[in-house]
Every structure is written in C-alpha cells, then in structure tokens.
Scaffold this motif. Structure first.
Motif, short mmCIF file in Angstrom:
data_model
loop_
_atom_site.label_atom_id
_atom_site.label_comp_id
_atom_site.label_asym_id
_atom_site.label_seq_id
_atom_site.Cartn_x
_atom_site.Cartn_y
_atom_site.Cartn_z
N SER A 50 4.60 7.70 -3.02
CA SER A 50 3.56 6.64 -3.16
C SER A 50 3.42 6.81 -1.64
O SER A 50 1.93 6.29 -1.13
CB SER A 50 2.88 6.11 -3.33
OG SER A 50 4.08 4.48 -3.70
N LEU A 52 5.03 4.86 0.93
CA LEU A 52 5.43 3.99 1.59
C LEU A 52 6.76 4.21 2.80
O LEU A 52 7.02 3.61 3.96
CB LEU A 52 6.06 2.40 0.86
CG LEU A 52 4.74 1.95 0.20
CD1 LEU A 52 5.59 0.85 -1.05
CD2 LEU A 52 4.34 1.28 1.10
N PRO A 72 -0.22 6.01 2.57
CA PRO A 72 -0.11 5.80 1.09
C PRO A 72 -1.51 5.72 1.32
O PRO A 72 -1.91 6.71 0.13
CB PRO A 72 0.82 4.34 1.54
CG PRO A 72 0.77 4.36 2.68
CD PRO A 72 0.76 5.19 3.20
N ASP A 73 -2.49 5.19 2.04
CA ASP A 73 -3.61 5.46 1.88
C ASP A 73 -4.51 6.45 1.44
O ASP A 73 -5.39 7.30 0.81
CB ASP A 73 -4.58 5.14 2.87
CG ASP A 73 -3.94 4.71 3.94
OD1 ASP A 73 -5.26 5.96 5.41
OD2 ASP A 73 -3.59 4.47 4.54
N VAL A 76 -4.06 8.05 -1.56
CA VAL A 76 -4.35 7.65 -2.85
C VAL A 76 -5.73 8.53 -2.76
O VAL A 76 -6.88 8.52 -3.30
CB VAL A 76 -5.43 5.76 -2.75
CG1 VAL A 76 -5.88 5.69 -3.52
CG2 VAL A 76 -4.05 5.01 -2.77
N ARG A 82 -1.87 3.76 -7.78
CA ARG A 82 -0.16 3.47 -7.98
C ARG A 82 -0.34 1.56 -8.53
O ARG A 82 -1.03 0.74 -7.47
CB ARG A 82 1.24 3.73 -7.70
CG ARG A 82 1.18 1.80 -6.33
CD ARG A 82 2.29 2.42 -5.85
NE ARG A 82 3.57 1.64 -6.78
CZ ARG A 82 4.55 1.70 -5.58
NH1 ARG A 82 4.52 2.31 -4.81
NH2 ARG A 82 5.19 1.05 -6.23
#
Lengths: 250, 289, 314
Positions: A50, A52, A72-73, A76, A82
């Motif tokens: 994801s 991090l 991460p963004d 997404v 998640r």
C-alpha cells in the motif's frame, strides 16, 4: 491482466529483515487470504504494497505498471484501497459524513469549493447506498467514534469501497470481534466479493473466515512465503501446521 | 583584514557555543517530551538574575555553581505543576502554556529587578585580554568556551554512560517501550526537563557576563536556539550542537561581509536547509511527523 | 461546525450594531473595529489550525506583510484604500505560497517551530530596513483616505463609524468565503486531514497539497486583517510581524473555541477587550496576558464555545 504482481519483495529495517523474497500474483476477482503466525510480516507486507514504505528490493506492479516508488495516496488513486488493523476513520464526524468524504474524493471533488445541486444529490444517493449495504443506515448520524468495534470496521470498509477500488486490502477485519460481529463482517466481505465482484486481499487470524472466503491462501512465516495454494491444500499441509503448532508448542 | 575576520569568526564561535548550549537544553526537552519550551529564554534570564542576586554573597564562582541548579529546581516545579498534565496532548497546548510563561517570567523579572540593565559583576581578571596580538581573546570569552565545552561534554557523558542518560536516549526513540520496561516515565521526563533547564540557567549566567543583564535577554536568544535545532537536525543532539556552532560562525562571518544581515543570515541558512534537506543536517528520517 | 442559523443571525446582529452598544458598556468605536479586525485574523488562523489541524505559530508574518503592504502602497504609491489592501494581500499571499512550499512536508512541533522562525525573518527585515519601513519606529506619515465610489463618498478617515462598517463589510466577505469553503468538498477534505491524516491519505488525498492550500488561504485572509489593522491605526510597526502577535492569534482561537466557526471571533473579542482594559490600569499587562495563556490551556482548552457546546449536550 494480473491485477497485482509482487516480485521478490524484501524489506529490511536496519539489521532486521522483516520480509524476504516474497512474491505473489493476484488475478482480478480473486479473494486472497494471507495468514501466518504473529510477527510473520503480514502487516509489513501490506504496508509495502500500500506504499507506507518502499521495498528494499523487488518490485510491485499494479495492473501492469510498476508502483514501487509511488506514494500511498497515489496508489489509492490508482485503485488500491486498504483498511487497518486498528480502525482508521474520522472519529468526530458522523458515519454519514465519514462516507460522504470518501464518496466526494472518489468523485474527484476533493478540490471543489462548491457543489451544485445535482452533484450534491448524486453524492447523497451514493452515501445512502453504502450505508444500507453495510447495514449502518440507522446509525448514519451517530458520531463514528461512538460506534461499536464492528460497526467502525464496517464503516471503514464502506469508506474504502466508496473509492471504487479495483483491489481492496483488509488488514485483520475481524480482529477483536466476538462471534456475531465476525460473522457479520465475514458476510459483508463475501457480499463484496461475490455480488460486487471485488478483488480482495485479506490478512486474517480467524481460520473460519479464511477457509470460508478465500480462493487462495498465502502463508507467511518469519518474513518468508511458507506455502501458497487453494484452501484445501493449505489445510492439509504439514509445513503450515508445523509453523502454527510448532510455535505454540515452543 | 584577517584580524577582523578572525575576530568575527571567533566571536561567532562563542556566540555559537551559546546558541548550542541553550539549544541543547531545548532539544533535550523537545526530543523526549515533545514539548516546545517557549519559556526557555525566560529560564535563561532567571538563571542570570539568580546569579546576579547571589554574587554579593557567594561571589561570581559561587553564583556560577549555585544559580543553574536553582533554576533547574524552578524548572522542575513548573514541569510538575503545569507541563506534566499536557504530555500526550496536542503540542499546541504546551507551546501556548510555555509562551504564556515566557511573558510572565519577563514581567516578573522586570518587577523584581527593574526594567533597566543591571551590572553583572564578573571577576576583573577574567575580562582582561590574554594576548596583545589577539585582543579579542579575553579571558572571559575563553572561559565561556571552556564552561560550555565542559557542560556539553558533561551532558553527552551523562547520556552515554549513566543509566539515566540511557533511559533518556531510549525514551527519545520509543517512550512506550521504555515505560513497559518498568521505567518511571514521569520521573524520567521531569529529570530530563530539569537537565534542560539547568543548561538554560547556566547559559544565562554566562550570557549575562557577556551581553549584560536585562529582562529581555532571554527573548533575544530563543529564536537562534530554534534555528539551531532546525538546521542541525530534528532528534539529534549532536546536530543541535553542530547547528548552534554553524549559525554562530555564519553570523560572525556575516558581521564582516554583510553587517546589516547578521541576524537574518541564520534564517537564510534555515531556509536553505529546509529546501535541500528538510530533516536537518544530522536529522533522522521519520522524525518529521 | 454544527452552528445553528440562529447563532449566525445573532452574531450578525451583534456585529451590525456594535458601535452603538459598545459605548454603553464603556467601549468606543475604535475598540469595536479592533475586535472585528483581530477576529478576522483569528478566524483566518483557525481555518488552518482548528479546521485542518495544522499548528502555525507564525501567522503574524502574513498579518504584518498585509499591514506593511497596504501602508507602503498608500505612503509611497498614493494608492486608494482598496488597491492598498489588495497590494498587502498579494505580497503576503506570495510569501505564504513560497514559504508554505518549503515547510509543508513538516508537521506537528517542527512545523510550528519553523513557522515561528520564518516569522522572525520578516520582523528583522522590517526592523532593519529603516529607509523603507521606518524601522523600529514604524511607518508613519500616511493615513487612510476617504473612499470615492463615484456615486458616494465614504469618509473612512474622519468617521470612525464609517471605517467600522467598511471593515465589517470586508470581514463579512472574508468570513463568508471561509464558511463556503469549509462547507464544501474541499473543506471536508481539510477536516478529514485534521480528523485522521492517515485515513485521509489512504482515501487518496494528497496531504501536502491540501495543507499547502489551506496554509495559503489562511494567510491570505490574515493579511486582509493586517491591512485593515494598518488602516485602523494609520500606522504600522514591526510588532505587527512579531511572534508574540502570532501567539496572541492562537490563544484567541483556543480561548473562543478552535473547533467552532465563530469561536475565534469570540476569543478575539475577549482578548482585545481584556488587553485594552488591563493595559490602561496596570503596568503588568504582560503578566496578565501570560496568565490568560496559562489558565486557558490548563482550564479551558476547549474554549468558550467548546464548553458551551458540551454543556448543551449534557
């Protein structure tokens, strides 16, 4: 096209090797469970996928494109959502507002200083839809932080769902829940998988949930892949039993 | 020309040593407890005023020895009464509280000792130059460097070799774990705070001898301390030390070449560091959030 | 942010008639204007602090830039009132955009420290650049001019009340804009960041961008307040840029209630009135203000409106 492809991913923190040479492929529509004893590196693996942190070595491809360096963004926005072991929601906002934020962002409105009537109604409809899907409609105006554990989890899953993700990652969705709540969440997950056709990757400890829902299971132990295959195979695997029982015996 | 440059660099180093001493105390408190002690300058001033009050009774050396611990005791009281309830809360609150304390300290200093500068008696032999060629090398300046070096050395020794120091270092990394290992975190924080204030008090005594003593002495020195921490790097005491010295020397050099920008130059350095390496020269990754 | 329409209306009425009832309780029009201006400053800061959850302790820098921009426009460029305000806002906003970009990757205590430090840069410039800014003595020798609307003339210079209503109109525009923004998807994304940054990030919000935008918007509105403040006093000096003013803005927001829209205005009203009263009665106003900080933090961290709200719930 393969949805998620992880090739030989490793992650070290200083001298500690948390994940070593883990590979995995997830096809669209699959429900993949990741299991293993505590400390096996499951959540670290999720964090890696994801975004991090970046892998020390190896690569992560999503829908054919290398995402190993993405924040991460950004991941997404590419279609990965998640949930977390400790539920992450907006505690002081109402359940409806929690979901509304997610819906607005998914609709691309995150920078809009103003919403016209039609758009506003569409958002409201989608929020209502998600509320009823999770059975939270009667709690819509309750402060999210005041909800029960199970309801918070469901809300978090709905927020992730609002993003219309192509891959949904759930980190121990039934952690800390009693039988009834576990059953409810499991039922919700199954619905998302079967009815909505979502591809789901799931970390779980509760074997009832795992064996009922998973198409394939990957077993991690001490940061390495111990076994991988359909539930039947994993259930019969002596290696896997050893990993769990061996730890308990010791 | 070289004399002038040397003079200013040396001066800058002394000033930098100051900034470092003060910033180290600030950094210590910030790293372990997450508190921005805006009252640090106030404690510095009070340390100087305590010394000023004690000098007639115990002389300069007695005051140098007694004033910092006295200030530290005041610090412990303040920490216990006012700051302790704020740990774990939004850092906004400790910043506001210490901000208010700074106001109060300055005003109280003014009430007790007057708004004017007061004469701070440093032994005369300290003030005389040590060399006719390098006139700026007064005994006092050298003495200051020695004391600061001793204090900094002492601090690092405590941190490295004593149990308290080890706990502070561990607590800076992970206070929760330290707590579960049975260490009394409240006491640890208090002692850490006390050490930080001790250094502020000491800096105050030294500063008064060099800059003169008035109620605003602390307010002038707190900003450079902040910058020293930012430049040197978040979470790193060594970085803070380095940062302090660097900005001191930088402002010393600026005094030669860009006199009007002496104060501004430290902020320029800060801007550059933030642009190129936001976590600071020796800062650790992940300390930013 | 669940303020009732009734409360909004009440605030509007109170503000609309302030110059009149102010006198009755021992105040004066200029004090009322100061409350409105400081209220705007505190509410602007709160856009960032209370609604985005980001602690800036250096907002006075942009307040001061707005003040100096407007003052210098009038003094050196013979500008009219509105263009002068405009110049102040432009200068401050550009500064905010640049500085914001530098610091947006930091958060928490470090962000706060850096905002304080950057504030001091401008303080020093104003202090040192005697020829242009008037140095420590401030920028004098100018005053606000009557505004000529073509069809009417608003004498904001001689008429205190006229200036009050002028300032109030600007206040209303700014505050209205903030209310619209906070009630929009963008505003909700900021509140999301405040509520749970990690969750906001994992919904796909580019946190740094949104924080930067919030910072710039907040500084923009605070610079409007700064420009108005300079006009109010026909004067500005480096103290408009100093970190103690920044601290005052924060305490106003906290005192009134950070989590509410009107809270900072109420905090500003209390603070300004208190400051006015105390400084005319004692030399130790610094201790009193300091005490206010300490007491608010220890006993009223949720602020006036925060406490009233939970009182209503219970």
């Amino acid at each position: 096209m393969t949805l998620l492809q992880v090739d030989g991913a490793s992650k070290r923190f200083g001298n500690l090797v948390a994940i070593h040479d883990v590979s995995l492929t997830i096809e669209p529509g699959e429900l993949r469970a990741i299991i293993g004893p505590n400390g096996a590196g499951k959540t670290t693996f999720f964090n890696l996928v994801s975004g991090l942190f970046a892998p020390t070595s190896g690569s992560i491809r999503f829908e054919g494109r290398d995402i190993s360096a993405l924040a991460p963004d950004e991941r997404v926005r590419r279609g990965m959502a998640r949930t977390f072991q400790i539920t992450e929601i907006f505690p002081d906002l109402s359940v409806a507002d929690n979901i509304r934020v997610a819906v607005e962002i998914a609709a691309g409105y995150r920078l809009r200083p103003w919403l016209a009537g039609k758009a506003r109604r569409a958002v409201a409809e989608r929020v209502a839809e998600l509320l009823s899907l999770s059975g939270l409609a009667d709690k819509a105006h309750v402060r999210a932080g005041a909800l029960s554990h199970g309801d918070q989890r469901a809300a978090e899953i709905m927020m992730s769902l609002a993003l219309k993700p192509r891959l949904l990652m759930l980190d121990e969705p039934t952690a800390g829940m009693g039988d009834q709540e576990t059953y409810d969440i499991a039922r919700l997950i199954r619905r998302l998988h079967r009815r909505e056709g979502l591809t789901i990757m799931l970390i779980e400890h509760d074997m009832r949930v795992v064996f009922n829902l998973a198409d394939r299971i990957m077993v991690l132990a001490e940061g390495k892949v111990l076994a991988e295959g359909p539930p039947q195979e994993i259930a019969e695997s002596e290696k896997v039993q050893g990993a769990y029982l061996g730890k308990a015996a010791a | 020309m070289t004399q002038v440059v040397l003079f200013n660099v040396f001066n800058g180093l002394i000033v930098g040593a100051f900034y470092a001493l003060m910033a180290l105390g600030l950094s210590l408190i910030l790293n372990l407890s997450g508190v921005i002690n805006f009252a640090h300058g106030g404690f510095l001033a009070l340390g100087a005023y305590f010394a000023y009050t004690l000098i007639p009774y115990v002389g300069f050396w007695g005051a140098l020895i007694l004033a910092p611990p006295l200030t530290a005791v005041l610090g412990l009281v303040v920490e216990w009464l006012l700051i302790r309830p704020l740990y774990g809360k939004d850092p906004l609150y400790s910043l506001l509280l210490t901000f208010g304390l700074a106001y109060i300290f300055e005003d109280v200093s003014r009430m007790i000792w007057g708004a004017q500068s007061v004469p701070f008696q440093v032994p005369a032999w300290l003030m005389s130059p040590l060399s006719s060629q390098y006139f700026f090398l007064t005994g006092y300046r050298v003495f200051m460097v020695i004391i600061v070096a001793a204090a900094v050395g002492g601090l690092f020794a405590v941190l490295k070799y004593t149990r308290l120091g080890m706990r502070i270092r561990a607590g800076t990394r992970d206070l929760d774990t330290v707590s579960t290992l049975g260490v009394n975190v409240r006491v640890l924080r208090s002692l850490n705070f006390g050490i930080g204030i001790y250094m502020a008090g000491l800096a105050g005594v030294l500063a008064a001898g060099l800059l003169g003593l008035s109620p605003t002495i602390g307010a002038n020195l707190i900003m450079p301390s902040f910058v020293a921490i930012i430049v040197g790097g978040l979470g790193s005491l060594f970085g803070t030390l380095l940062g302090g010295l660097l900005i001191g020397v930088a402002s010393g050099l600026a005094a030669v070449y860009f006199p009007s920008a002496t104060e501004a130059v430290i902020y320029v350095m800060m801007g550059l560091v933030l642009l190129i390496r936001p976590r600071g020269l020796l800062g650790e990754e992940g300390r930013i959030h | 942010m669940r303020r009732g329409r009734a409360f909004d209306a009440a605030v509007c009425v109170i503000l609309l008639f302030m110059p009149f009832w102010m006198g009755a309780i021992g105040g004066y029009t200029e004090l009322a204007t100061r409350i409105v201006v400081m209220g705007l400053a505190a509410m602007s800061l709160n856009f960032l602090l209370g609604f985005t959850g980001v602690l800036s302790f250096g907002h006075a820098a942009y307040f001061g830039l707005g003040a100096y921009g407007a003052a210098m426009a009038i003094k050196y460029l013979d500008a009219g009132t509105i263009p002068a305000i405009g110049l102040g806002v432009v200068v401050a906003t550009i500064a905010a955009m640049v500085i914001g970009a530098l610091i947006v990757r930091l958060r928490g205590v470090y962000f706060a420290m850096v905002t304080i430090a950057f504030g001091q840069v401008f303080y020093f410039i104003a202090f040192r650049w005697n020829a242009v800014t008037g140095g420590d003595d401030g920028l004098t020798g100018w005053h606000r001019l009557p505004i000529d609307f073509g069809f009417a003339r608003l004498d904001i210079f001689q008429n205190d009340k006229a200036f009050y209503y002028f300032a109030l109109a600007i206040f209303a525009i700014c505050v209205g804009a903030m209310a619209v923004l906070l009630n929009s998807p963008f505003g909700r994304s900021l509140i999301a960041i405040r509520e749970n940054e990690r969750r906001a990030r994992f919904l796909g919000v580019p946190i740094e961008w949104h924080v930067w935008l919030s910072f710039v918007i907040s500084c923009l509105f605070v610079s409007v307040a700064g420009a108005l403040y300079a006009l109010l006093n026909n004067f500005t000096d480096p103290r408009a840029l100093r970190f103690d003013l920044s601290g005052n803005f924060v305490i106003m927001a906290v005192l009134g209630g950070m989590r509410s829209f009107w809270g900072p205005l109420i905090g500003a009203a209390i603070f300004v009135a208190l400051q006015d009263y105390v400084s005319s009665h004692t030399e130790n106003w610094m201790s009193v203000i300091g005490l206010v900080f300490v007491l608010v933090v220890r006993f009223f961290p949720r602020g006036v409106l925060g406490m009233l709200r939970s009182g209503a719930k219970a």
